[in-house]
Design a protein around this motif. Structure first.
Motif: not given
Length: 330
Positions: A316-326
């Motif tokens: 992926s080249g990056r870590i996707l952020q989990k919106v429901l963790d925020r």
């Protein structure tokens, strides 16, 4: 290994293609007018950019434009946000939860929801939802109320306790889902609709680190649905289904060892299903974009969960952020 970088590139192109000429907003579908912005198009653009970790920095012109665009959808008299295709409570929660990603809040108080600060009125509202026939759609109201009131700073800890206490008492011990006995009547909607409904209440619990009351029963329900082929996964299509199911499975797995091997097998099967779909959806001409960024949001948020489970199998080249963790609501 699955390379999701072409999918991420298509997300970026799609967001850009959905931008409108009006107030730095976005439309939900390409087939919608390019002259006017839409609440769901604009909020989904924010969620997508957050998930791929490309949201404009706080205080920049781009950030302020997003805030202003979302705030314009609020009715100053009712305090609600009205979006096409969903109940105003869903639109309100969806917009406020997008504003939270921008470290911002609504401009006006949620006037039409003030009466639900009263515990008796809150319980009457929750009990009055159509839990039997329309649990999935009604969960947008029951869960959206919590997200909107809490993220807007309208309620205190005592109100939250009352909300969670009602959910605790109304958890069905046979299925682990909400609402108690609602799925056991002849007139009930399909069991999967109750699972999808319960997903919306679950992310509210998780926001305050509240535990599932019957995680073992929840797992049994999920495995039952999976073994019966009653989870409506869509091959090579954008969808929220994978997000709903994966989120609940991962949450349950963190709370119990019940049927752990079967549960992990189900999680990985759905992850592989989604990765196969993402590979297929990434194809097409270099300028190809997605028609509906609301559905794209569901798949992208689910992909962030897949990466958290199978990071070693994704390029992926990056870590996707989990919106429901925020914050809650999607």
């Amino acid at each position: 290994m699955t390379d999701i970088r072409p999918f991420l590139a298509k997300i970026r192109r799609s967001i850009a293609a959905h931008r409108t000429a009006a107030a730095d907003g976005y439309r939900r579908k390409l087939s919608d007018s390019s002259a006017s912005a839409d609440l769901y198009g604009t909020a989904n653009a924010v969620i997508l950019l957050y998930t791929i970790n490309e949201l404009p920095a706080f205080g920049t012109d781009e950030h302020l434009a997003f805030v202003s665009s979302l705030q314009q959808f609020q009715d100053p008299h009712t305090g609600l946000f009205n979006g096409i295709g969903h109940h105003p409570l869903h639109g309100t929660a969806f917009a406020i939860s997008a504003l939270e990603l921008l470290d911002s809040k609504p401009l006006y108080p949620l006037t039409d929801l003030q009466e639900l600060k009263d515990k008796a009125a809150l319980y009457e509202f929750l009990a009055g939802l159509n839990w039997v026939r329309e649990p999935w759609a009604e969960s947008h109201k029951g869960a959206g109320l919590y997200a909107a009131m809490v993220l807007a700073g309208e309620v205190d800890a005592a109100w939250e306790d009352a909300y969670f206490n009602w959910l605790h008492e109304e958890t069905d011990p046979a299925t682990g889902l909400w609402r108690k006995q609602a799925m056991h009547t002849v007139a009930s909607a399909p069991l999967f609709h109750h699972l999808a409904s319960s997903f919306h209440y679950l992310f509210n619990l998780n926001y305050r680190n509240r535990k599932m009351r019957y995680p073992d029963a929840w797992i049994d329900t999920c495995l039952q649905l999976n073994n019966a082929g009653e989870i409506p996964l869509k091959a090579d299509a954008l969808s929220f289904v994978e997000l709903d199911v994966l989120y609940t499975l991962i949450c349950a797995a963190s709370q119990t060892e019940h049927r752990a091997a079967e549960l992990q097998a189900m999680i990985h099967a759905i992850c592989h299903h989604l990765l196969n779909s993402v590979e297929s959806l990434s194809g097409g001409p270099d300028d190809d974009v997605f028609e509906d960024i609301h559905e794209l949001c569901g798949t992208t948020c689910a992909l962030a969960l897949v990466q958290s489970v199978m990071s070693g199998q994704i390029v992926s080249g990056r870590i996707l952020q989990k919106v429901l963790d925020r914050r809650p609501f999607i």
